[in-house]
Design an enzyme around this catalytic site. Sequence first.
Site, mmCIF file in Angstrom:
data_model
loop_
_atom_site.group_PDB
_atom_site.id
_atom_site.type_symbol
_atom_site.label_atom_id
_atom_site.label_comp_id
_atom_site.label_asym_id
_atom_site.label_seq_id
_atom_site.Cartn_x
_atom_site.Cartn_y
_atom_site.Cartn_z
ATOM 1 N N HIS A 161 -47.931 35.530 74.060
ATOM 2 C CA HIS A 161 -47.806 36.985 74.064
ATOM 3 C C HIS A 161 -48.270 37.477 75.432
ATOM 4 C CE1 HIS A 161 -48.775 36.584 69.511
ATOM 5 N NE2 HIS A 161 -47.468 36.578 69.696
ATOM 6 N N ASP A 188 -42.385 35.922 69.761
ATOM 7 C CA ASP A 188 -42.099 36.617 68.500
ATOM 8 C C ASP A 188 -42.226 38.136 68.650
ATOM 9 O OD1 ASP A 188 -44.891 36.485 68.807
ATOM 10 O OD2 ASP A 188 -45.215 36.659 66.643
#
EC number: 2.3.1.-
Length: 210
Positions: free
Chosen positions: A130, A168
């Site tokens: 991330h 994601d």
Amino acid sequence: MTKPTSAGQADDALVRLARERFDLPDQVRRLARPPVPSLEPPYGLRVAQLTDAEMLAEWMNRPHLAAAWEYDWPASRWRQHLNAQLEGTYSLPLIGSWHGTDGGYLELYWAAKDLISHYYDADPYDLGLHAAIADLSKVNRGFGPLLLPRIVASVFANEPRCRRIMFDPDHRNTATRRLCEWAGCKFLGEHDTTNRRMALYALEAPTTAA
């Protein structure tokens, strides 16, 4: 019980990271924390420390990051979140900089220890990433395409057992989805998790010709 990282944070080690899985096979449970990637100057990466909590709280309460990450917490909660990562082996918090100025936050984590492993056939050594850019004026200015290949190259070099890096983003995050597609990630579908709908992508490690 693990000793807290610093005085005054007695409860920090008790905080559980919301995405971390504990129903793990021994092979996954025994993994040490992810290795620290590196970048050549003028860019840099370092492991985040508890002293970064005030800075991260300010960053993550900026509207563009509050909407994308939903980590718009006070500094006290950020200290807990950082401490839980630093005391564990699931996720590694990182601060990104350019020309010596801090300006980015990253989390590099073992995908098999993360909730995303419920939604695809995870290998024990898959890593997830991330990333956030603090300064809105630098968003969509080419930093992603510039830095992502360098970061993932360092990750693959530091952890040769890793064959995939997972992403994601929220299914509505078109900028990150475009970056994943530009980087050559394989799309693994959209999936409903406990609190959001994610778009799952996998970036395969480069193959070396024999």
